[in-house]
Design a protein around this motif. Structure first.
Motif, mmCIF file in Angstrom:
data_model
loop_
_atom_site.group_PDB
_atom_site.id
_atom_site.type_symbol
_atom_site.label_atom_id
_atom_site.label_comp_id
_atom_site.label_asym_id
_atom_site.label_seq_id
_atom_site.Cartn_x
_atom_site.Cartn_y
_atom_site.Cartn_z
ATOM 1 N N ASP A 1 -6.830 -15.527 -13.994
ATOM 2 C CA ASP A 1 -8.033 -14.825 -14.445
ATOM 3 C C ASP A 1 -7.909 -13.315 -14.286
ATOM 4 O OD1 ASP A 1 -9.545 -17.273 -15.022
ATOM 5 O OD2 ASP A 1 -9.435 -17.577 -12.853
ATOM 6 N N GLY A 2 -6.898 -12.882 -13.567
ATOM 7 C CA GLY A 2 -6.631 -11.463 -13.331
ATOM 8 C C GLY A 2 -5.327 -11.347 -12.568
ATOM 9 N N VAL A 3 -4.924 -10.136 -12.261
ATOM 10 C CA VAL A 3 -3.669 -9.908 -11.537
ATOM 11 C C VAL A 3 -3.816 -8.661 -10.673
ATOM 12 C CG1 VAL A 3 -1.183 -9.482 -11.735
ATOM 13 C CG2 VAL A 3 -2.336 -10.827 -13.489
ATOM 14 N N ASN A 4 -3.346 -8.740 -9.438
ATOM 15 C CA ASN A 4 -3.165 -7.552 -8.612
ATOM 16 C C ASN A 4 -1.692 -7.187 -8.647
ATOM 17 O OD1 ASN A 4 -5.553 -8.889 -6.557
ATOM 18 N ND2 ASN A 4 -5.720 -6.745 -7.118
ATOM 19 N N VAL A 5 -1.389 -5.911 -8.856
ATOM 20 C CA VAL A 5 -0.027 -5.396 -8.715
ATOM 21 C C VAL A 5 -0.102 -4.420 -7.554
ATOM 22 C CG1 VAL A 5 1.863 -4.143 -9.796
ATOM 23 C CG2 VAL A 5 0.459 -5.693 -11.174
ATOM 24 N N LEU A 6 0.538 -4.778 -6.447
ATOM 25 C CA LEU A 6 0.401 -4.021 -5.207
ATOM 26 C C LEU A 6 1.737 -3.460 -4.736
ATOM 27 C CD1 LEU A 6 -1.799 -6.589 -3.245
ATOM 28 C CD2 LEU A 6 -2.587 -4.619 -4.547
ATOM 29 N N ASN A 7 1.678 -2.261 -4.171
ATOM 30 C CA ASN A 7 2.836 -1.658 -3.523
ATOM 31 C C ASN A 7 2.377 -1.091 -2.202
ATOM 32 O OD1 ASN A 7 4.195 1.253 -3.035
ATOM 33 N ND2 ASN A 7 5.690 -0.290 -3.603
ATOM 34 N N ASN A 8 3.153 -1.336 -1.153
ATOM 35 C CA ASN A 8 2.891 -0.765 0.159
ATOM 36 C C ASN A 8 4.013 0.218 0.450
ATOM 37 O OD1 ASN A 8 0.819 -2.684 0.296
ATOM 38 N ND2 ASN A 8 2.141 -4.162 1.295
ATOM 39 N N CYS A 9 3.661 1.442 0.822
ATOM 40 C CA CYS A 9 4.655 2.488 1.045
ATOM 41 C C CYS A 9 4.487 3.051 2.444
ATOM 42 C CB CYS A 9 4.498 3.581 -0.020
ATOM 43 S SG CYS A 9 5.685 4.920 0.143
ATOM 44 N N GLY A 10 5.383 2.656 3.335
ATOM 45 C CA GLY A 10 5.327 3.096 4.725
ATOM 46 C C GLY A 10 4.672 2.049 5.606
ATOM 47 N N SER A 11 5.051 2.009 6.858
ATOM 48 C CA SER A 11 4.541 0.985 7.770
ATOM 49 C C SER A 11 3.031 1.081 7.957
ATOM 50 C CB SER A 11 5.262 1.037 9.118
ATOM 51 O OG SER A 11 5.133 2.317 9.689
ATOM 52 N N THR A 12 2.468 2.273 7.937
ATOM 53 C CA THR A 12 1.025 2.420 8.064
ATOM 54 C C THR A 12 0.297 1.808 6.872
ATOM 55 O OG1 THR A 12 1.315 4.430 9.361
ATOM 56 C CG2 THR A 12 -0.839 4.104 8.388
ATOM 57 N N ALA A 13 0.979 1.769 5.736
ATOM 58 C CA ALA A 13 0.417 1.173 4.521
ATOM 59 C C ALA A 13 0.859 -0.277 4.356
ATOM 60 C CB ALA A 13 0.820 2.003 3.306
ATOM 61 N N TRP A 14 1.295 -0.912 5.443
ATOM 62 C CA TRP A 14 1.648 -2.334 5.504
ATOM 63 C C TRP A 14 2.983 -2.681 4.875
ATOM 64 C CZ3 TRP A 14 -3.709 -3.384 3.073
ATOM 65 C CH2 TRP A 14 -4.709 -3.104 3.986
ATOM 66 N N GLN A 15 3.863 -1.706 4.642
ATOM 67 C CA GLN A 15 5.195 -2.047 4.144
ATOM 68 C C GLN A 15 5.982 -2.653 5.297
ATOM 69 O OE1 GLN A 15 7.548 1.230 2.587
ATOM 70 N NE2 GLN A 15 9.056 -0.149 1.692
ATOM 71 N N THR A 16 6.537 -3.839 5.064
ATOM 72 C CA THR A 16 7.321 -4.518 6.105
ATOM 73 C C THR A 16 8.783 -4.685 5.708
ATOM 74 O OG1 THR A 16 6.668 -6.689 5.252
ATOM 75 C CG2 THR A 16 5.337 -5.763 7.052
ATOM 76 N N VAL A 17 9.075 -4.662 4.422
ATOM 77 C CA VAL A 17 10.453 -4.674 3.943
ATOM 78 C C VAL A 17 10.677 -3.320 3.281
ATOM 79 C CG1 VAL A 17 12.158 -5.775 2.453
ATOM 80 C CG2 VAL A 17 10.404 -7.176 3.582
ATOM 81 N N PHE A 18 11.597 -2.550 3.826
ATOM 82 C CA PHE A 18 11.769 -1.169 3.385
ATOM 83 C C PHE A 18 12.776 -1.072 2.234
ATOM 84 C CE2 PHE A 18 9.591 -1.079 7.320
ATOM 85 C CZ PHE A 18 8.609 -0.137 7.095
#
Length: 139
Positions: A81-98
């Motif tokens: 019904d919709g789609v999220n396209v998400l990117n996390n940049c930096g550990s504070t922004a929840w990036q866990t795989v760098f």
């Protein structure tokens, strides 16, 4: 982090298993093993790139293009019904795989297919403060 230590580089190289959804010369898309919804896919560039800030613009563009392709496919094939396209940049922004990546998360009104919830509840901000920050960012 070296490419040898990178989880996503090892997936792209075939050293770790994945369920491939899409691949071209520059990008690789595969199913997330901890999905937030049915069809949750991860899109990565094949070249090791830490994040959005360090990405060569051409690498970023190719990765974004593949994310869009996968998002369209999710709507067409999975009837999302919709789609999220998400990117996390930096550990504070929840990036866990760098390694630069986009999460393409199909969204469904049927919550048996979709466990993702909104962590941020938009609320009106201080318009003067917003203007001041906008002026700092402007170029």
């Amino acid at each position: 982090m070296s490419e040898n230590d990178c989880l996503f580089c090892n997936i792209v190289a075939g050293n770790l298993p994945s369920t491939k959804v899409y691949e071209d010369d520059e990008t690789y898309a595969f199913m997330d093993i901890a999905p937030a919804a049915v069809g949750h896919t991860v899109v990565v560039p094949k070249t090791h790139t830490k994040d959005v800030l360090e990405a060569d613009p051409a690498v970023f563009a190719a990765t974004a293009k593949t994310a869009q392709t996968v998002a369209k496919r999710a709507v067409e094939v999975l009837e999302a019904d919709g789609v999220n396209v998400l990117n996390n940049c930096g550990s504070t922004a929840w990036q866990t795989v760098f390694h630069l990546h986009f999460h393409v998360i199909p969204r469904y009104t049927d919550k048996s297919k979709d466990s993702l919830t909104l962590p941020w509840v938009p609320q009106q901000g201080d318009l003067d403060a917003i203007k001041t920050v906008g002026e700092k960012l402007a170029f």
